[in-house]
Design an enzyme around this catalytic site. Sequence first.
Site, mmCIF file in Angstrom:
data_model
loop_
_atom_site.group_PDB
_atom_site.id
_atom_site.type_symbol
_atom_site.label_atom_id
_atom_site.label_comp_id
_atom_site.label_asym_id
_atom_site.label_seq_id
_atom_site.Cartn_x
_atom_site.Cartn_y
_atom_site.Cartn_z
ATOM 1 N N ASN A 141 0.877 -1.253 0.199
ATOM 2 C CA ASN A 141 -0.048 -0.096 0.041
ATOM 3 C C ASN A 141 0.877 1.130 -0.158
ATOM 4 O O ASN A 141 1.497 1.392 1.111
ATOM 5 C CB ASN A 141 -1.013 0.041 1.189
ATOM 6 C CG ASN A 141 -1.455 1.010 1.503
ATOM 7 O OD1 ASN A 141 -1.860 2.062 0.440
ATOM 8 N ND2 ASN A 141 -2.457 1.418 2.668
ATOM 9 N N LYS A 172 0.046 4.221 -0.193
ATOM 10 C CA LYS A 172 -0.483 5.377 0.367
ATOM 11 C C LYS A 172 -0.429 6.420 -0.679
ATOM 12 O O LYS A 172 -0.140 6.450 -1.844
ATOM 13 C CB LYS A 172 -0.173 5.684 1.672
ATOM 14 C CG LYS A 172 -0.293 4.477 2.531
ATOM 15 C CD LYS A 172 -0.224 4.647 4.092
ATOM 16 C CE LYS A 172 -0.360 3.392 4.829
ATOM 17 N NZ LYS A 172 -0.455 3.393 6.174
ATOM 18 N N HIS A 193 -9.816 0.772 4.146
ATOM 19 C CA HIS A 193 -8.491 1.210 5.182
ATOM 20 C C HIS A 193 -8.678 2.089 6.347
ATOM 21 O O HIS A 193 -9.759 3.093 6.166
ATOM 22 C CB HIS A 193 -7.361 2.070 4.236
ATOM 23 C CG HIS A 193 -5.957 2.051 4.846
ATOM 24 N ND1 HIS A 193 -5.556 2.954 5.793
ATOM 25 C CD2 HIS A 193 -5.027 0.996 5.018
ATOM 26 C CE1 HIS A 193 -4.441 2.531 6.272
ATOM 27 N NE2 HIS A 193 -3.826 1.374 5.599
ATOM 28 N N GLU A 235 -7.273 4.493 7.490
ATOM 29 C CA GLU A 235 -6.833 5.957 6.983
ATOM 30 C C GLU A 235 -8.244 6.634 6.421
ATOM 31 O O GLU A 235 -8.583 7.793 6.521
ATOM 32 C CB GLU A 235 -5.814 6.257 6.190
ATOM 33 C CG GLU A 235 -4.528 6.036 7.144
ATOM 34 C CD GLU A 235 -3.380 5.584 6.429
ATOM 35 O OE1 GLU A 235 -3.127 5.480 5.267
ATOM 36 O OE2 GLU A 235 -2.519 4.975 7.102
ATOM 37 N N GLU A 294 -5.819 -4.890 10.373
ATOM 38 C CA GLU A 294 -4.912 -3.991 10.438
ATOM 39 C C GLU A 294 -5.008 -3.334 11.864
ATOM 40 O O GLU A 294 -5.893 -2.451 11.933
ATOM 41 C CB GLU A 294 -4.831 -3.042 9.319
ATOM 42 C CG GLU A 294 -4.390 -3.550 7.916
ATOM 43 C CD GLU A 294 -3.784 -2.621 7.202
ATOM 44 O OE1 GLU A 294 -2.655 -2.790 6.665
ATOM 45 O OE2 GLU A 294 -4.296 -1.610 7.018
ATOM 46 N N GLY A 305 1.892 2.191 10.932
ATOM 47 C CA GLY A 305 2.861 3.447 10.880
ATOM 48 C C GLY A 305 3.461 3.911 12.049
ATOM 49 O O GLY A 305 4.278 4.839 12.099
ATOM 50 N N SER A 329 3.140 -1.935 10.678
ATOM 51 C CA SER A 329 4.317 -1.943 10.793
ATOM 52 C C SER A 329 4.975 -3.555 10.659
ATOM 53 O O SER A 329 5.902 -3.807 11.291
ATOM 54 C CB SER A 329 4.674 -1.675 12.255
ATOM 55 O OG SER A 329 4.387 -0.308 12.352
HETATM 56 P P1 PGA Z 1 2.684 0.325 7.784
HETATM 57 O O1 PGA Z 1 1.154 0.483 7.064
HETATM 58 O O2 PGA Z 1 3.158 -1.024 7.069
HETATM 59 O O3 PGA Z 1 3.334 1.383 7.533
HETATM 60 O O4 PGA Z 1 2.231 0.242 9.282
HETATM 61 C C1 PGA Z 1 0.194 -0.504 6.743
HETATM 62 C C2 PGA Z 1 -1.045 0.133 6.202
HETATM 63 O O5 PGA Z 1 -1.505 1.094 6.631
HETATM 64 O O6 PGA Z 1 -1.758 -0.644 5.182
#
Ligand code: PGA
Length: 255
Positions: free
Chosen positions: A10, A12, A96, A98, A168, A174, A214
């Site tokens: 992803n 983003k 997601h 976000e 997730e 993140g 992460s």
């Molecule tokens: P990250 O993000 O691996 O940077 O924690 C995962 C995601 O949001 O899909």
Amino acid sequence: MKRRQIVAGNWKMNLNFQEGRDLASEIIRMIKPSNTLTVLCPPFVHLNHLSVLANGISNLEIGAQNCHQSSSGAFTGEVSAEMIKSVGANFVIIGHSERREYFNEDDELLAKKVDAVLANDLQPIFCCGEKLDVREAESHEALVQSQIEKGLFHLDSEAFAKVVIAYEPVWAIGTGRTASPEQAQEMHHFIRSLIAKKYGKSIASATSILYGGSCKPDNAVEIFSQPDVDGGLIGGAALKAKDFISILQSFPENL
Ligand code: PGA
């Protein structure tokens, strides 16, 4: 039926056109034939070019990070599932955290987006997961259950069989703080049991459930070795070809 191992990147809102092309080319150069399906999910502007690059490479697919629930119309700034399909992508990330948090996407809207994705012969990667306060209150299973029931359980078995789920935990995205392999396994097992109750054991055991939050080269091996973890949805580490490839090779049979 054996379920698919999937590692999805992803990206983003990162990488301009040239940077995205370079990263995808580097990943393609380094990728080795394996049974694991790799899905690159860049911003919309990359979808067409990456689909061309991925054409003819086995087990490599391209996905979008979102779509609008309607098929067309006066929705300035939006992109439909049909448009995504038309440029050669085959997956769409839906729900997601976000999108849920910053764009107020609720369960009802996400159910409609899932329908739009499936109606256009695309596969949704449906995200679920709890925030830290919910985990601390030990309500994480109830929350994830409600996200999955409201977002997906209106589907019939045939449609549900095309769904990929990504668990997730929001507190791990993140943040550098990963769920422990045990926490991931516990939730993935719980999700699979929900699917089994609704759609039966054979669909449940064929559903790929990815972990995200992460996930890095140094923890992917342990997480992917859990019996109900079928791969990962990778954010930060998907922006570095070496890290992403190393995560791709973290399944027990590749070690
Ligand atoms: P990250 O993000 O691996 O940077 O924690 C995962 C995601 O949001 O899909």
